[in-house]
Design a protein around this motif. Structure first.
Motif, PDB file in Angstrom:
ATOM      1  N   GLN A 118      33.329  34.119  22.535  1.00  9.54           N
ATOM      2  CA  GLN A 118      32.038  34.536  23.110  1.00  9.54           C
ATOM      3  C   GLN A 118      31.936  34.174  24.579  1.00  9.54           C
ATOM      4  OE1 GLN A 118      32.515  31.965  21.189  1.00  9.54           O
ATOM      5  NE2 GLN A 118      31.130  30.242  21.639  1.00  9.54           N
ATOM      6  N   ASP A 119      32.735  33.173  25.032  1.00  6.36           N
ATOM      7  CA  ASP A 119      32.762  32.806  26.443  1.00  6.36           C
ATOM      8  C   ASP A 119      33.741  33.683  27.219  1.00  6.36           C
ATOM      9  OD1 ASP A 119      31.053  30.346  26.253  1.00  6.36           O
ATOM     10  OD2 ASP A 119      32.683  29.724  24.941  1.00  6.36           O
ATOM     11  N   ARG A 120      34.821  34.060  26.570  1.00  8.04           N
ATOM     12  CA  ARG A 120      35.865  34.810  27.258  1.00  8.04           C
ATOM     13  C   ARG A 120      35.451  36.246  27.545  1.00  8.04           C
ATOM     14  NH1 ARG A 120      39.018  31.982  23.107  1.00  8.04           N
ATOM     15  NH2 ARG A 120      39.965  30.178  24.119  1.00  8.04           N
ATOM     16  N   VAL A 121      34.623  36.816  26.674  1.00  6.78           N
ATOM     17  CA  VAL A 121      34.159  38.189  26.875  1.00  6.78           C
ATOM     18  C   VAL A 121      32.635  38.167  26.822  1.00  6.78           C
ATOM     19  CG1 VAL A 121      34.488  40.590  26.218  1.00  6.78           C
ATOM     20  CG2 VAL A 121      36.178  38.897  25.526  1.00  6.78           C
ATOM     21  N   ALA A 136      41.074  37.794  22.827  1.00 12.86           N
ATOM     22  CA  ALA A 136      39.866  36.984  22.996  1.00 12.86           C
ATOM     23  C   ALA A 136      39.970  35.653  22.284  1.00 12.86           C
ATOM     24  CB  ALA A 136      38.641  37.749  22.489  1.00 12.86           C
ATOM     25  N   GLY A 137      40.916  35.529  21.363  1.00 14.85           N
ATOM     26  CA  GLY A 137      41.118  34.266  20.652  1.00 14.85           C
ATOM     27  C   GLY A 137      42.247  33.433  21.207  1.00 14.85           C
ATOM     28  N   GLN A 138      42.850  33.874  22.308  1.00 19.84           N
ATOM     29  CA  GLN A 138      43.969  33.145  22.904  1.00 19.84           C
ATOM     30  C   GLN A 138      43.452  31.991  23.759  1.00 19.84           C
ATOM     31  OE1 GLN A 138      47.421  33.620  22.881  1.00 19.84           O
ATOM     32  NE2 GLN A 138      47.260  35.154  21.254  1.00 19.84           N
ATOM     33  N   ASP A 139      43.910  30.785  23.467  1.00 17.75           N
ATOM     34  CA  ASP A 139      43.424  29.607  24.180  1.00 17.75           C
ATOM     35  C   ASP A 139      43.597  29.665  25.699  1.00 17.75           C
ATOM     36  OD1 ASP A 139      42.614  28.510  21.810  1.00 17.75           O
ATOM     37  OD2 ASP A 139      44.453  27.370  21.503  1.00 17.75           O
ATOM     38  N   PRO A 140      44.713  30.181  26.220  1.00 15.20           N
ATOM     39  CA  PRO A 140      44.886  30.156  27.681  1.00 15.20           C
ATOM     40  C   PRO A 140      44.039  31.176  28.433  1.00 15.20           C
ATOM     41  CG  PRO A 140      47.008  30.246  26.543  1.00 15.20           C
ATOM     42  CD  PRO A 140      45.955  30.581  25.543  1.00 15.20           C
ATOM     43  N   VAL A 141      43.305  32.021  27.708  1.00 10.25           N
ATOM     44  CA  VAL A 141      42.508  33.063  28.364  1.00 10.25           C
ATOM     45  C   VAL A 141      41.152  32.498  28.774  1.00 10.25           C
ATOM     46  CG1 VAL A 141      41.317  35.260  28.031  1.00 10.25           C
ATOM     47  CG2 VAL A 141      43.660  34.961  27.203  1.00 10.25           C
ATOM     48  N   MET A 142      40.798  32.682  30.043  1.00  9.85           N
ATOM     49  CA  MET A 142      39.488  32.258  30.534  1.00  9.85           C
ATOM     50  C   MET A 142      38.466  33.384  30.394  1.00  9.85           C
ATOM     51  SD  MET A 142      37.744  29.826  32.106  1.00  9.85           S
ATOM     52  CE  MET A 142      38.844  28.818  33.080  1.00  9.85           C
ATOM     53  N   HIS A 143      38.803  34.570  30.923  1.00  2.65           N
ATOM     54  CA  HIS A 143      37.883  35.705  30.890  1.00  2.65           C
ATOM     55  C   HIS A 143      38.663  36.989  30.635  1.00  2.65           C
ATOM     56  CE1 HIS A 143      34.602  33.294  32.479  1.00  2.65           C
ATOM     57  NE2 HIS A 143      35.307  32.987  33.542  1.00  2.65           N
ATOM     58  N   ILE A 144      38.012  37.912  29.958  1.00  2.88           N
ATOM     59  CA  ILE A 144      38.524  39.276  29.817  1.00  2.88           C
ATOM     60  C   ILE A 144      37.440  40.209  30.329  1.00  2.88           C
ATOM     61  CG2 ILE A 144      39.338  41.053  28.232  1.00  2.88           C
ATOM     62  CD1 ILE A 144      40.294  38.853  26.368  1.00  2.88           C
ATOM     63  N   ARG A 145      37.812  41.062  31.295  1.00  5.79           N
ATOM     64  CA  ARG A 145      36.801  41.917  31.927  1.00  5.79           C
ATOM     65  C   ARG A 145      37.330  43.342  32.052  1.00  5.79           C
ATOM     66  NH1 ARG A 145      36.028  37.175  35.588  1.00  5.79           N
ATOM     67  NH2 ARG A 145      34.055  36.211  34.976  1.00  5.79           N
ATOM     68  N   PRO A 146      36.429  44.317  32.096  1.00  8.85           N
ATOM     69  CA  PRO A 146      36.860  45.681  32.395  1.00  8.85           C
ATOM     70  C   PRO A 146      37.461  45.729  33.797  1.00  8.85           C
ATOM     71  CG  PRO A 146      34.560  45.609  31.660  1.00  8.85           C
ATOM     72  CD  PRO A 146      34.977  44.204  31.911  1.00  8.85           C
ATOM     73  N   GLN A 147      38.374  46.646  34.038  1.00  8.07           N
ATOM     74  CA  GLN A 147      38.968  46.751  35.363  1.00  8.07           C
ATOM     75  C   GLN A 147      37.879  47.032  36.396  1.00  8.07           C
ATOM     76  OE1 GLN A 147      42.027  49.730  35.898  1.00  8.07           O
ATOM     77  NE2 GLN A 147      42.773  48.758  37.772  1.00  8.07           N
ATOM     78  N   SER A 148      37.986  46.382  37.554  1.00  6.42           N
ATOM     79  CA  SER A 148      36.976  46.503  38.612  1.00  6.42           C
ATOM     80  C   SER A 148      36.800  47.966  39.005  1.00  6.42           C
ATOM     81  CB  SER A 148      37.390  45.685  39.836  1.00  6.42           C
ATOM     82  OG  SER A 148      37.505  44.318  39.505  1.00  6.42           O
ATOM     83  N   LEU A 149      35.551  48.334  39.218  1.00  5.61           N
ATOM     84  CA  LEU A 149      35.200  49.703  39.607  1.00  5.61           C
ATOM     85  C   LEU A 149      34.346  49.627  40.853  1.00  5.61           C
ATOM     86  CD1 LEU A 149      35.318  52.729  38.736  1.00  5.61           C
ATOM     87  CD2 LEU A 149      33.137  52.342  37.575  1.00  5.61           C
ATOM     88  N   THR A 150      34.757  50.314  41.905  1.00  5.80           N
ATOM     89  CA  THR A 150      34.069  50.179  43.177  1.00  5.80           C
ATOM     90  C   THR A 150      32.769  50.971  43.237  1.00  5.80           C
ATOM     91  OG1 THR A 150      34.325  50.373  45.573  1.00  5.80           O
ATOM     92  CG2 THR A 150      35.240  52.137  44.260  1.00  5.80           C
ATOM     93  N   THR A 151      31.899  50.507  44.113  1.00  5.12           N
ATOM     94  CA  THR A 151      30.714  51.274  44.462  1.00  5.12           C
ATOM     95  C   THR A 151      31.146  52.502  45.261  1.00  5.12           C
ATOM     96  OG1 THR A 151      30.508  49.862  46.410  1.00  5.12           O
ATOM     97  CG2 THR A 151      29.154  49.312  44.522  1.00  5.12           C
ATOM     98  N   THR A 152      30.344  53.530  45.247  1.00  5.09           N
ATOM     99  CA  THR A 152      30.651  54.748  45.992  1.00  5.09           C
ATOM    100  C   THR A 152      29.479  55.093  46.901  1.00  5.09           C
ATOM    101  OG1 THR A 152      29.743  56.129  44.214  1.00  5.09           O
ATOM    102  CG2 THR A 152      32.104  55.647  44.141  1.00  5.09           C
ATOM    103  N   ILE A 153      29.691  56.067  47.778  1.00  5.07           N
ATOM    104  CA  ILE A 153      28.592  56.569  48.603  1.00  5.07           C
ATOM    105  C   ILE A 153      28.390  58.046  48.314  1.00  5.07           C
ATOM    106  CG2 ILE A 153      28.969  54.901  50.447  1.00  5.07           C
ATOM    107  CD1 ILE A 153      30.261  57.179  52.055  1.00  5.07           C
ATOM    108  N   GLU A 154      27.193  58.508  48.569  1.00  5.29           N
ATOM    109  CA  GLU A 154      26.908  59.923  48.433  1.00  5.29           C
ATOM    110  C   GLU A 154      26.906  60.562  49.809  1.00  5.29           C
ATOM    111  OE1 GLU A 154      23.915  61.183  45.538  1.00  5.29           O
ATOM    112  OE2 GLU A 154      23.494  59.065  45.214  1.00  5.29           O
ATOM    113  N   ALA A 155      27.265  61.847  49.857  1.00  5.88           N
ATOM    114  CA  ALA A 155      27.302  62.580  51.113  1.00  5.88           C
ATOM    115  C   ALA A 155      26.330  63.746  51.031  1.00  5.88           C
ATOM    116  CB  ALA A 155      28.711  63.087  51.388  1.00  5.88           C
ATOM    117  N   GLY A 156      25.695  64.052  52.138  1.00  7.93           N
ATOM    118  CA  GLY A 156      24.730  65.138  52.131  1.00  7.93           C
ATOM    119  C   GLY A 156      24.800  65.994  53.382  1.00  7.93           C
ATOM    120  N   GLU A 157      24.770  67.303  53.210  1.00  7.63           N
ATOM    121  CA  GLU A 157      24.552  68.277  54.280  1.00  7.63           C
ATOM    122  C   GLU A 157      25.526  68.164  55.448  1.00  7.63           C
ATOM    123  OE1 GLU A 157      20.344  69.269  55.126  1.00  7.63           O
ATOM    124  OE2 GLU A 157      19.908  67.468  53.981  1.00  7.63           O
TER     125      GLU A 157
END
Length: 841
Positions: free
Chosen positions: A164-167, A256-277
């Protein structure tokens, strides 16, 4: 009054460091201690089970079959009451224990911290169990073990670091959504952070074990990274949907049950910008001088040959991303480079005269590369600028990060990315300017039946409704990693742009929620930051964001709309329809951060022009902290905005002013910055700067001259001070923000007849980060003579935990103003003997 280019910021002298005089500290009450009988009832069974198993099997193997047991090689979580120092002292006497910095994993700085211990073998566990039994029998613990009495007496919980801490729950939700409706054989990429081991050999063993577990589950390792400076060790893994589902279900047999694991996270996804006109541009190219860049942009691949950018960029494609990015899709890097170099093109400002060092870290579609850990890329990019036999950009001291991980909102736990830029800023003397993040999802606005009613409401009613709606969403609109960084300047987006009145009329479909109010945009992420510090630090223009209709029902639902000619910042764009000099419109915190970086560059240029080698001879860190101080120094809460937030979000009881200001600073930070005021002064306003270094528990004094011309004048006047520094951040320390400075004023301040301004963050709130900004104001006539000064003291508080040997550079900005008294600047400049070398550009 407009700034005068012939009135540069004025330098103050810093006194010789003196030994800090211990002040009166408020002693924290001792935490309540539980009785031995109470603790034996609560924790006795755990320690009894531990002892019995250890007696049967010193290897501890049998413990691994019980997920709730305390097992070797587990990360144990001790939750205690009161200050952490007793625990820190206690664990040092048990051989084999490794202390993991509690603030790296998330902590409560107040009264109930959690402490994390690596227990590598059964012997260390046996030692702890033995100490428990001796304490519970009221026996002497032995020399060096006395602090364990406080640990056991104030223990609230002890448990193993588990699935529950790792994920975390939020990350499980993202993973569950990502695997929904996909077959078991499909593949997903995850970031798996390992428990960091100080020994590289032990770390390699850990990584090998996890790699084997990943392969055994049908997956593979795509990338890996180990950065000892920040205690970070991670792999990017590709797993089957079936294996990811086991992680989501928190199966002990999964990763998630492996002792040496600290965190499991989804792969990082960047913020984006919108473009107009998209439209064509006829603007002239700027003048670029061939001098080493002082500003770096880590962003997307730019259109480097765009007429507005040609010759302005040094593109260092370290990661080979340029071939992946189609020219027509290079929006983000092109827009940010344009904003830094030229500002909002609606204003037709003068361009910068140095090139920008740009390292692409976004690939195809302006996304993080699918096969790299973004933290490793940032580490390599910045290190290459300043380290090695041939540094790529050795003079860089400003790094713009208009990026964030949309999958890692700040929840009180410092992200590895934030830890990295904190470490790099201190190590290299670099000011990171980071965007706070954007939220573009729809939100409900109670009190309005439909969009027509919202559009037809008065400006005040519309603003009240929008603030009330956003106030309900504070918990879900937190800063995005890495903007919780303590050494960086975090920038939110203000609803400000330079669109003409005629163009503003083109906004026929969308509605301005704040037509007569300057405030953070509806999409801008909200604070506070780490340890409840002031974040975002400042707001910068992010376009006057409008909202569009989503749905009506019992409650109106709206969403922040994309940028347009009627409400946007004009920037260079990728070529479209044969238009090579294309421009379009953007908005948001990415754009705001780019404008903040541009302002830092302009501050540097102004000081360089005015002081020449006296300024350039300062170290990177001194100059970087000075830019940080002067940028934040100009920020203030916009007129009327704080009153509206207080009125809508309360609390209504003015005795709860700390909570009122807390609500305000979540939206505004220190306020909207004023780039003009950061580079020069006016006849009736003098801004001073000073730079120095403090060793452990030292204090320096800085004298600010007060002009005699304000004597006896009963006019509004103000004194404003801002102190900034970079703190060392080292893994395994008791406190993440290891060095804390304090700014104190002398009794001489009383002669100005001023009081602490009400429209600013609470004093305690402003002292929780690495920027302290305070304002005093008054209307009563001050007392001043020809030699009047106000003495400010900058002192270094005792280091938390093990003392830091290194001196810490700091910078101070001070402004004195009395509008209408035009002799102020010349009087104080004459007293300081400062003459400008050349005019500020």
């Amino acid at each position: 009054m407009p700034i005068d280019p012939n009135k540069p910021l004025l330098r103050l002298s810093v006194g010789e460091p003196q030994q800090r005089q211990p002040g009166r500290r408020r002693s924290s009450p001792r935490p309540p201690r539980f009785s031995i009988a109470h603790q034996k009832l609560a924790f006795g069974p755990k320690f009894d089970r531990l002892t019995s198993v250890l007696e049967r099997d010193q290897s501890g193997i049998e413990l691994r079959g019980d997920p709730s047991a305390l097992a070797p090689e587990r990360l144990l979580v001790f939750e205690v009451q009161g200050p952490i120092q007793s625990f820190i002292n206690a664990i040092r006497h048990v051989p084999g224990l490794e202390f993991i910095d509690e603030e790296e994993l998330g902590s409560d700085e107040e009264d109930n911290p959690a402490v994390y211990l690596l227990v590598p073998d059964a012997q260390a566990l046996s030692n702890i169990a033995s100490l428990w039994h001796r304490w519970s029998r009221e026996e002497d613990l032995g020399i060096g073990f006395a602090p364990w009495r406080d640990v056991f007496a104030t223990l609230r919980s002890v448990r193993p670091w588990g699935p529950q801490d790792r994920v975390q729950a939020e990350e499980r939700d993202i993973l569950a959504e990502e695997i929904a409706l996909r077959t078991d054989d499909d593949r997903i990429r995850l970031e798996i952070e390992l428990v960091f081991r100080a020994s590289e050999a032990r770390g390699d063993e850990t990584e090998t074990g996890i790699t084997n577990a990943i392969i055994a589950s049908g997956g593979r390792v795509v990338d890996r990274c180990r950065i000892a400076d920040i205690g970070y060790h991670a792999v990017l893994a590709e797993l089957t949907v079936a294996a990811v589902r086991d992680i989501v279900d928190m199966s002990p047999a999964s990763l998630a049950g492996q002792d040496p694991v600290m965190h499991i996270r989804p792969q990082s996804l960047t913020t984006t910008i919108e473009a107009g006109e998209i439209e064509d541009s006829e603007l002239e190219e700027g003048l670029v001088v061939d001098r080493p860049p002082i500003l770096a942009l880590l962003d997307g691949v730019p259109v480097a040959h765009h007429p507005l950018l040609a010759g302005s960029l040094v593109v260092d494609d370290q990661f080979g991303l340029e071939p992946q990015a189609a020219v027509s899709d290079r929006y983000h890097g092109t827009a940010m480079a344009s904003l830094i170099m030229h500002g909002d093109l609606n204003k037709a400002e003068r361009g910068l005269e140095r090139r920008i060092h740009l390292v692409p870290v976004l690939g195809a579609d302006d996304r993080f590369p699918h096969d790299r850990l973004i933290i490793d890329m940032i580490y390599r990019a910045v290190s290459a600028m300043r380290e090695g036999g041939e540094p790529t950009a050795p003079e860089v001291l400003i790094v713009n990060l208009s990026l964030g991980n949309t999958r890692k909102p700040f929840q009180g736990q410092m992200s590895a990315w934030a830890r990295l830029i904190d470490r790099l800023s201190y190590k290299f003397g670099i000011l990171f300017v980071v965007s706070a993040g954007n939220y573009t999802a729809p939100f409900d606005v109670p009190g309005f039946a439909n969009f027509g009613q919202f559009e037809g409401a008065s400006p005040a009613e519309r603003a009240q409704g929008a603030v009330a709606a956003l106030g309900r969403l504070v918990a879900g609109r937190r800063l995005l990693s890495p903007s919780e960084s303590v050494n960086s300047v975090t920038v939110g987006a203000a609803n400000v742009d330079s669109v003409s009145t005629a163009d503003r009329q083109l906004a026929r479909v969308n509605v301005d929620p704040f037509p007569s109010l300057t405030i953070s945009n509806p999409s801008s992420a909200l604070g506070p930051g780490f340890a409840n510090s002031v974040k975002p630090d400042i707001l910068m223009p992010g376009a006057r964001e409008h909202v569009s209709f989503v749905a009506s029902g019992e409650t109106l639902s709206i969403r922040p709309s994309g940028p347009a000619r009627a409400h946007g910042l004009k920037v260079a764009a990728p070529p479209r329809n044969g238009i090579e000099s294309a421009v379009h419109f953007t908005n948001g915190t990415s754009a705001a951060a780019a404008l903040a970086s541009r302002t830092c560059h302009q501050i540097h240029d102004a000081l360089e022009n005015a002081y020449g080698d006296d300024f350039n001879s300062l170290s990177h860190t001194h100059r970087a902290t000075l830019l940080k101080a002067l940028l934040v120094h100009t920020a203030s809460w916009p007129e009327g905005t704080s009153d509206l937030i207080k009125q809508v979000l309360g609390p209504a009881n003015n005795k709860q002013h700390v909570r009122q200001r807390d609500n305000i600073r979540r939206f505004l930070g220190y306020g909207l910055a004023d780039p003009d005021a950061a580079v020069a002064c006016t006849e009736d306003r003098a801004t001073f700067w000073a730079s120095g270094t403090l060793s452990g528990e030292k204090v320096v004094s800085i004298q600010v001259p007060i002009p005699a011309c304000i004597n006896g004048q009963a006019r509004p006047h103000r004194l404003h001070t801002t102190l900034a520094w970079f703190t060392p951040v080292l893994p395994g320390r008791q406190s993440y923000r290891a060095v804390r400075l304090r700014l104190s004023e002398s009794e001489e301040l009383a002669s100005l007849r001023v009081d602490a301004a009400k429209k600013q963050p609470d004093r305690n709130q402003s002292q929780r980060g690495t920027v302290i900004s305070r304002r005093w104001e008054g209307t009563r006539a001050p007392v001043a003579d020809q030699n009047q000064v106000i003495t400010l003291l900058v002192q270094r508080e005792p280091d938390r935990g093990v003392p830091i040997d290194d001196p810490v550079p700091f910078a101070l900005a001070v402004t004195l103003t009395m509008p209408g008294v035009v002799q102020i600047y010349e009087e104080v400049r004459a007293r300081l003997g400062v003459a400008p070398r050349i005019a500020v550009r």
